[in-house]
Design a protein around this motif. Sequence first.
Motif, PDB file in Angstrom:
ATOM      1  N   THR A  98     -52.196  16.095  49.009  1.00 63.84           N
ATOM      2  CA  THR A  98     -53.421  16.470  48.287  1.00 63.84           C
ATOM      3  C   THR A  98     -53.263  16.475  46.777  1.00 63.84           C
ATOM      4  OG1 THR A  98     -52.843  18.819  48.485  1.00 63.84           O
ATOM      5  CG2 THR A  98     -54.314  17.903  50.179  1.00 63.84           C
ATOM      6  N   GLY A  99     -52.035  16.521  46.274  1.00 61.93           N
ATOM      7  CA  GLY A  99     -51.823  16.680  44.836  1.00 61.93           C
ATOM      8  C   GLY A  99     -52.346  15.532  43.998  1.00 61.93           C
ATOM      9  N   ALA A 100     -52.011  14.300  44.400  1.00 62.43           N
ATOM     10  CA  ALA A 100     -52.488  13.133  43.660  1.00 62.43           C
ATOM     11  C   ALA A 100     -54.008  13.048  43.704  1.00 62.43           C
ATOM     12  CB  ALA A 100     -51.874  11.864  44.249  1.00 62.43           C
ATOM     13  N   HIS A 101     -54.567  13.454  44.810  1.00 60.79           N
ATOM     14  CA  HIS A 101     -56.013  13.389  45.000  1.00 60.79           C
ATOM     15  C   HIS A 101     -56.714  14.396  44.087  1.00 60.79           C
ATOM     16  CE1 HIS A 101     -53.583  12.420  48.468  1.00 60.79           C
ATOM     17  NE2 HIS A 101     -54.496  11.533  48.827  1.00 60.79           N
ATOM     18  N   LYS A 102     -56.108  15.577  43.963  1.00 62.95           N
ATOM     19  CA  LYS A 102     -56.658  16.600  43.065  1.00 62.95           C
ATOM     20  C   LYS A 102     -56.654  16.100  41.621  1.00 62.95           C
ATOM     21  CE  LYS A 102     -54.089  19.524  41.234  1.00 62.95           C
ATOM     22  NZ  LYS A 102     -53.353  19.670  39.946  1.00 62.95           N
ATOM     23  N   GLU A 103     -55.581  15.401  41.237  1.00 63.16           N
ATOM     24  CA  GLU A 103     -55.500  14.878  39.870  1.00 63.16           C
ATOM     25  C   GLU A 103     -56.566  13.814  39.633  1.00 63.16           C
ATOM     26  OE1 GLU A 103     -53.628  15.965  37.265  1.00 63.16           O
ATOM     27  OE2 GLU A 103     -53.327  17.585  38.697  1.00 63.16           O
ATOM     28  N   TRP A 104     -56.791  12.980  40.628  1.00 64.01           N
ATOM     29  CA  TRP A 104     -57.804  11.942  40.482  1.00 64.01           C
ATOM     30  C   TRP A 104     -59.179  12.567  40.280  1.00 64.01           C
ATOM     31  CZ3 TRP A 104     -59.607   8.172  44.902  1.00 64.01           C
ATOM     32  CH2 TRP A 104     -60.454   7.216  44.361  1.00 64.01           C
ATOM     33  N   VAL A 105     -59.507  13.533  41.130  1.00 61.16           N
ATOM     34  CA  VAL A 105     -60.805  14.194  41.017  1.00 61.16           C
ATOM     35  C   VAL A 105     -60.926  14.912  39.673  1.00 61.16           C
ATOM     36  CG1 VAL A 105     -62.233  16.046  41.974  1.00 61.16           C
ATOM     37  CG2 VAL A 105     -61.101  14.434  43.510  1.00 61.16           C
ATOM     38  N   ARG A 106     -59.837  15.488  39.197  1.00 61.08           N
ATOM     39  CA  ARG A 106     -59.862  16.245  37.947  1.00 61.08           C
ATOM     40  C   ARG A 106     -60.098  15.344  36.741  1.00 61.08           C
ATOM     41  NH1 ARG A 106     -56.328  17.566  34.029  1.00 61.08           N
ATOM     42  NH2 ARG A 106     -54.600  16.501  35.059  1.00 61.08           N
ATOM     43  N   ILE A 107     -59.475  14.147  36.753  1.00 59.44           N
ATOM     44  CA  ILE A 107     -59.572  13.287  35.573  1.00 59.44           C
ATOM     45  C   ILE A 107     -60.733  12.307  35.643  1.00 59.44           C
ATOM     46  CG2 ILE A 107     -57.094  13.456  35.170  1.00 59.44           C
ATOM     47  CD1 ILE A 107     -56.773  10.661  36.321  1.00 59.44           C
ATOM     48  N   GLU A 108     -61.268  12.102  36.824  1.00 59.90           N
ATOM     49  CA  GLU A 108     -62.319  11.088  36.986  1.00 59.90           C
ATOM     50  C   GLU A 108     -63.697  11.737  36.895  1.00 59.90           C
ATOM     51  OE1 GLU A 108     -64.075   7.444  37.394  1.00 59.90           O
ATOM     52  OE2 GLU A 108     -61.947   7.863  37.158  1.00 59.90           O
ATOM     53  N   ASP A 109     -64.482  11.266  35.969  1.00 58.87           N
ATOM     54  CA  ASP A 109     -65.840  11.782  35.791  1.00 58.87           C
ATOM     55  C   ASP A 109     -66.812  10.935  36.605  1.00 58.87           C
ATOM     56  OD1 ASP A 109     -68.055  13.124  34.887  1.00 58.87           O
ATOM     57  OD2 ASP A 109     -68.211  11.985  33.023  1.00 58.87           O
ATOM     58  N   GLY A 110     -67.495  11.554  37.543  1.00 61.06           N
ATOM     59  CA  GLY A 110     -68.485  10.828  38.333  1.00 61.06           C
ATOM     60  C   GLY A 110     -67.880   9.944  39.404  1.00 61.06           C
ATOM     61  N   LEU A 111     -66.911  10.457  40.130  1.00 60.21           N
ATOM     62  CA  LEU A 111     -66.288   9.700  41.211  1.00 60.21           C
ATOM     63  C   LEU A 111     -67.339   9.248  42.222  1.00 60.21           C
ATOM     64  CD1 LEU A 111     -63.402   8.933  42.181  1.00 60.21           C
ATOM     65  CD2 LEU A 111     -63.473  10.972  43.608  1.00 60.21           C
ATOM     66  N   ASP A 112     -67.238   7.999  42.646  1.00 60.53           N
ATOM     67  CA  ASP A 112     -68.195   7.428  43.595  1.00 60.53           C
ATOM     68  C   ASP A 112     -67.792   7.839  45.011  1.00 60.53           C
ATOM     69  OD1 ASP A 112     -69.938   5.979  45.099  1.00 60.53           O
ATOM     70  OD2 ASP A 112     -69.593   4.079  44.092  1.00 60.53           O
ATOM     71  N   TRP A 113     -68.247   9.008  45.439  1.00 60.53           N
ATOM     72  CA  TRP A 113     -67.843   9.537  46.736  1.00 60.53           C
ATOM     73  C   TRP A 113     -68.350   8.696  47.898  1.00 60.53           C
ATOM     74  CZ3 TRP A 113     -64.003  12.718  46.880  1.00 60.53           C
ATOM     75  CH2 TRP A 113     -63.768  13.595  45.806  1.00 60.53           C
TER      76      TRP A 113
END
Length: 241
Positions: A98-113
């Motif tokens: 989950t760690g890498a995923h948390k970083e992606w969500v944290r740094i990415e503005d407007g992730l295309d879910w």
Amino acid sequence: MSYPWEDWDHITKIDPDKDLVDGETFEDVCETGTDALEIGGTLDITEEKMERVVEATAKYDVPIYQEPSNPGVVIDDPALDGYLIPTVFNASDSFWITGAHKEWVRIEDGLDWDRTHTEAYIVLNPDSSVAEYTDADTDQSAEDVASFARVAEKMFGQKIIYVEYSGTYGDPEKVCAAHDALDEATLFYGGGIHDYESAYEMGKCADAVVVGNLLHDEGVDAVRETVEGAKDAQAELVDAE
């Protein structure tokens, strides 16, 4: 809800850090009959390398998904059908769960879910780069693999389970055990698929086989053989139902 990978029998994984066989093109790759392209690799991957492959394959009628090895190489390209994000269920380092995923969500503005999906990896080749990279506990029995698969589907709601033997041909008993443990999730298998027979054998266990190194080492004719093997295996299973 249905997902596109439910209809896939064969996936070709393109490593942006590796070249195609001399004289072959991305058009040749797209004409092998493969059902989808996954663009990703474990080492030395950059945004620029990712973009190069996406641009080269976007003009052909094959779905394209990015499989990023870390958040820093994710690209935003309308040609992509989506993102398949590995989460390694048997990683000893929680960063790869989950760690890498948390970083992606944290740094990415407007992730295309709507275009972002996860793959529940079970990594089983101790000598592979992905096993070393994620510190995966690869000493797993068939029962262990089945249990991981069921946990991924039932407890974590994963739609894709990925048994990964990257770099070597795996144990069909373990792959079949994972498949038998699932109710609705789709099982991907990757590792050592190198000809019609290996694709056919694993195609009897997994819903879709993934071919990667073969493309870069032997070329599109070899990939085409594996497409035929995987599709023949799935067709035989359908006929037997």
